[in-house]
Design an enzyme around this catalytic site. Structure first.
Site, short mmCIF file in Angstrom:
data_model
loop_
_atom_site.label_atom_id
_atom_site.label_comp_id
_atom_site.label_asym_id
_atom_site.label_seq_id
_atom_site.Cartn_x
_atom_site.Cartn_y
_atom_site.Cartn_z
N HIS A 250 9.97 -16.29 -18.16
CA HIS A 250 9.76 -15.08 -18.96
C HIS A 250 9.23 -13.97 -18.05
CE1 HIS A 250 8.45 -12.33 -22.11
NE2 HIS A 250 9.21 -13.02 -22.93
N LYS B 109 8.10 -18.06 -34.32
CA LYS B 109 7.25 -17.02 -34.88
C LYS B 109 6.48 -17.57 -36.08
CE LYS B 109 9.28 -13.93 -32.14
NZ LYS B 109 8.58 -13.22 -31.07
N GLU C 203 5.65 -15.97 -24.87
CA GLU C 203 5.05 -15.87 -23.54
C GLU C 203 3.54 -15.95 -23.55
OE1 GLU C 203 5.91 -11.64 -25.00
OE2 GLU C 203 6.91 -13.60 -25.01
N LYS D 147 4.18 -15.72 -33.29
CA LYS D 147 3.97 -16.17 -31.92
C LYS D 147 2.59 -16.79 -31.72
CE LYS D 147 4.73 -12.10 -30.11
NZ LYS D 147 4.85 -11.06 -29.07
N HIS E 249 14.78 -13.79 -18.64
CA HIS E 249 15.02 -12.75 -19.64
C HIS E 249 15.54 -11.49 -18.95
CE1 HIS E 249 12.93 -14.51 -23.28
NE2 HIS E 249 12.72 -15.40 -22.33
N ASN F 34 0.80 -1.23 0.00
CA ASN F 34 0.00 0.00 0.00
C ASN F 34 0.83 1.27 0.00
OD1 ASN F 34 -2.37 -1.41 -0.01
ND2 ASN F 34 -2.71 -1.28 2.21
#
Length: 475
Positions: A294, A175, A204, A177, A327, A123
């Protein structure tokens, strides 16, 4: 006599801040070896002294509340309260300060990153006395670090498992992706691994969508791994993303990966949560699976210079929670990352003992007490011309992931993988021979092109590709 009640909106806020300073600002405090230390970058509201803000941060992230309560007398606040013990101005910035806060170790549950973060970055980040607040660094004392399992295996055990030494590891994110069928996805994995990569990777956001359900993907990828291993004689892997809507489903997918015999799985530790990640890391330690992590969503938290959490803190949290890869940015690619800052938190991921070094953003000396290291992953907009810089920056204990830099090769996926493998081995060999890759890396790549038509084609395609933007994350 009835006390007068101030009804102005700011009156209670001012009184609360003043009360904090009386109890929680302690510049004479001597830090203990068991204290958890935090460095906060504070931007106070206009007219609020930094001492009041620092005290408010210490109070709201430990035992404080906005008023005096009678139950304070039932415990020892001096034993449990956080203490702002030092404040220093930030050079070159108006109205910004670094506040150093010490927390007693007894405030936190053993082995729980979730509990640690709930207090320190809870907080207090919405507190009105502060215009902005950023957690720059944490010191995890040995007494607390030893309550964590940490990474399932660590760098050396990973190398032993996959039998790869003396160079960085090569990877590739498949790819596009999203949108491939499971069979075509497996085909791309096979071609990349056969071409010379050590790993391929789910993106991811690949979980279990209508176009490719997770079990189908796992099955075709496992077939691709076994076929490429048989043809190359090398151990291969693919980061199968087990992130799911529930922790139970996540563990179900991890168990399926184990049953298929794959060496490594993947998890999105910020979007899925630190509790889920710690559970998965414990499972991977027990079953022998490597765990690739990731950091999706990190830039929402860490990219602004004056508010949020610096990535070095998120990296420390991951080392405690558990992960074998993480990463970490590239310095030279398309994603954010200043060189010295990046090298600072890369050392915090890999090394056992890291000295305080403000020039690299390291505010505290950190002793990990032999907690296994995390292998940094460089990924995002990199290609063969970046290889000399990557080898020079990261050394051998890193995984270099070329997604578009592999699959974008004009001759196909396998030639793209071969180009990256040749570039990596050429740069590693040149570095070992004493060549300065920072100055002569381009010559090393051009020389290697004479013996690798795949590399020559890749160099021609990406010779003009650069991502020259000024980094935001500076000291």
């Amino acid at each position: 006599m009835v006390p007068q009640t101030e009804t102005k909106a700011g009156a209670g806020f001012k009184a609360g801040v003043k009360d904090y300073r009386l109890t929680y600002y302690t510049p004479d405090y001597m830090v203990k070896d068991t204290d958890i230390l935090a460095a906060f970058r504070m931007t106070p509201q206009p007219g609020v002294p930094p001492e009041e803000c620092g005290a408010a941060v210490a109070a709201e992230s430990s035992t404080g509340t906005w008023t005096t309560v009678w139950t304070d007398g039932l415990t020892s606040l001096d034993r449990y309260k956080g203490r702002c013990y030092d404040i220093e101005p930030v050079a070159g910035e108006d109205n910004q300060y670094i506040a150093y806060v010490a927390y007693p170790i007894d405030l936190f549950e053993e082995g729980s990153v979730t509990n640690l973060f709930t207090s320190i970055v809870g907080n207090v980040f919405g507190f009105k006395a502060l215009r902005a607040l950023r957690l720059e660094d944490l010191r995890i004392p040995p007494a607390y670090a030893k309550t964590f399992q940490g990474p399932p295996h660590g760098i050396q055990v990973e190398r032993d498992k996959i039998n790869k030494y003396g160079r960085g590891l090569l990877g590739c994110t498949i790819k596009p992706k999203l949108g491939l069928s499971a069979k075509n996805y497996g085909r791309a994995v096979y071609e990349c691994l056969r071409g010379g990569l050590d790993f391929t990777k789910d993106d991811e956001n690949v979980n279990s969508q209508p176009f490719m359900r997770w079990r189908d993907r796992f099955t075709f990828v496992a077939e691709a791994i076994y076929k490429s291993q048989a043809e190359t004689g090398e151990i291969k892997g693919h980061y199968l993303n087990v992130t799911a809507a529930t922790s139970e489903e996540m563990m179900k997918r991890a168990e399926c990966a184990k049953d298929l015999g794959v060496p490594i799985i993947m998890h999105d530790y910020l979007t899925a949560g630190l509790t889920a990640n710690t559970s998965l890391a414990h499972y991977c330690r027990d079953t022998g699976l490597l765990l690739h992590i990731h950091r999706a969503m990190h830039a929402v938290i860490d990219r602004q210079r004056n508010h949020g959490i610096h990535f070095r803190v998120l990296a420390k949290a991951l080392r405690l929670s558990g992960g074998d890869h993480l990463h970490s940015g590239t310095v030279v690619g398309k994603l954010e990352g200043e060189r010295e800052v990046t090298l600072g938190f890369v050392d915090l991921m890999r090394d056992d003992y890291i000295e305080k070094d403000r020039s690299r953003g390291i505010y505290f000396t950190q002793d990990w007490c032999s907690l296994p290291g995390v292998m940094p992953v460089a990924s995002g907009g990199i290609h063969v011309w970046h290889m000399p810089a990557l080898v020079e920056i990261f050394g051998d204990d890193a995984c270099l992931q070329f997604g578009g830099g592999t699959l974008g090769h004009p001759w196909g996926n396998a030639p793209g993988a071969a180009a990256n493998r040749v570039a990596l081995e050429a740069c590693t060999q040149a570095r070992n021979a004493g060549v300065d890759l920072a100055r002569k890396g381009g010559d090393v790549i051009r020389a290697a092109c004479k013996w690798s038509p795949e590399l020559a084609a890749a160099c021609e395609v990406w010779k003009e590709i650069k991502f020259e933007f000024e980094t935001i994350d500076k000291l």
